[in-house]
Write an enzyme that holds these catalytic residues in place. Structure first.
Site, PDB file in Angstrom:
ATOM      1  CG  HIS A  99      -1.770  -1.512   1.762  1.00 16.43           C
ATOM      2  ND1 HIS A  99      -3.055  -0.981   1.203  1.00 16.43           N
ATOM      3  CD2 HIS A  99      -1.378  -2.561   1.289  1.00 16.43           C
ATOM      4  CE1 HIS A  99      -3.524  -1.892   1.597  1.00 16.43           C
ATOM      5  NE2 HIS A  99      -2.857  -2.471   1.446  1.00 16.43           N
ATOM      6  CD  GLU A 120      -0.509   1.046   4.651  1.00 13.89           C
ATOM      7  OE1 GLU A 120       0.118   2.418   3.437  1.00 13.89           O
ATOM      8  OE2 GLU A 120      -1.505   0.915   4.305  1.00 13.89           O
TER       9      GLU A 120
END
Length: 326
Positions: free
Chosen positions: A49, A128
């Site tokens: 992400h 992330e």
């Protein structure tokens, strides 16, 4: 979100909040991925992400820790430290210097990470990788250089801990067995050996574990195994099939016989009684069932090729088991 305005990372079954935590039906993309997850025997995985720079480990949905929390902390710390060694000082340092427990950061329901950990018995984390939600093309090479060593090292984590193969002690054929660590596993943290190869991989924090190996139609075996740090121990497990039939007071107990040439299972010795035959796969899923009389047969030609368990129940006898290969 997809074209239906559904956030796909809230659309999966959730350990705490049920099959449809977001109130939406499963989307085509969700169904396709769940089918893929069912078709492979995953060991470790990751979803990537943007929006922060941190390795997020389970659980996301609830406050209780994953049984392998110590392993997760070590894995994420190694991931972040490797990024730090090959990136500017400001890269990948959010929260606890690049790692976090998902729920401790913020709770979500219906995420892919918890779905794979709970329902697919696969260790997945959420990476992330950039504070910028969508990086410009000009930055992609830089971020690849920051992360690719950590990604490759994460793949290697699948080989650390404990691994091996589970086979039938008589035929040598692979067995899809459940592998459970006593006084350790909870919340679906156990694993299964692969039905096609019999192989199993159990990443684990270094230490001693008492593992039980069980499968339908087999005697359970239990071993104490020590997982080494950043290395592996390989264990070959031979499971003995349970007896197919016994004799009591000189009376023959009903038998199941399988003919691989005719692709038939025959019931003998039940004196015209009605019996119920059930066919299971090696994960214990019911595939088919039929009512048979003595010397009747059940044709297995319609079954996909693979390993199966036949289970017979009569009015006088239950639990007669036959393992066969279609």
């Amino acid at each position: 979100r997809n074209a239906n305005n559904v956030d796909l990372n809230r659309n999966y079954p959730d350990p705490e909040d049920g099959q449809h935590p977001d109130g939406n039906p499963w989307q085509e993309e969700t169904i396709a991925f769940m089918a893929f997850a069912d078709s492979v025997q995953g060991t470790v995985s990751a979803n990537l992400h943007g929006g922060a720079e941190v390795a997020n480990y389970p659980w996301d949905t609830w406050a209780k820790l994953h049984p392998d929390n110590d392993w997760w902390v070590d894995v994420c710390r190694r991931y972040a430290d490797t990024v730090h060694a090959h990136a500017p000082s400001y890269v990948f340092d959010d929260l606890n210097n690049g790692i976090t427990n998902g729920y401790a950061w913020y709770s979500i329901s219906g995420g892919r990470q918890d779905y794979l950990n709970y329902y697919a018995y696969c260790r997945e984390l959420t990476l992330e990788v950039s504070n910028t939600k969508l990086l410009p093309e000009s930055q992609l090479d830089n971020y690849w250089n920051y992360h690719h060593r950590s990604l490759i090292n994460y793949i290697k984590e699948a080989w650390y801990g404990m691994r091996g193969i589970v086979i039938d002690s008589i035929t040598g054929n692979p067995v899809a067995g459940k592998i459970f660590a006593h006084l350790h596993d909870a919340d679906s943290s156990h694993i299964y050996s692969d039905a096609v190869t019999g192989k199993w991989f159990r990443p684990a924090h270094p230490g001693s574990y008492t593992l039980s190996f069980s499968a339908s139609g087999y005697k359970t075996k239990t071993f104490q195994i020590t997982a080494p740090p950043l290395d592996t121990i390989v264990v070959k497990v031979r499971l003995a099939p349970l007896p197919v039939s016994v004799k009591e007071q000189n009376i023959d107990v009903p038998l199941l016989r399988y003919c691989s040439i005719k692709k038939q299972i025959t019931v003998v010795g039940i004196d015209n009684q009605r019996s119920q035959l059930q066919i299971f796969d090696l994960n214990g899923k019911l595939i088919d069932q039929a009512t048979l009389f003595s010397d009747n047969f059940y044709n297995v030609g319609h079954l996909a090729k693979g390993n199966y368990i036949a289970h017979l129940m009569t009015s006088q006898q239950a639990g007669i088991v036959l393992k066969f290969i279609r």
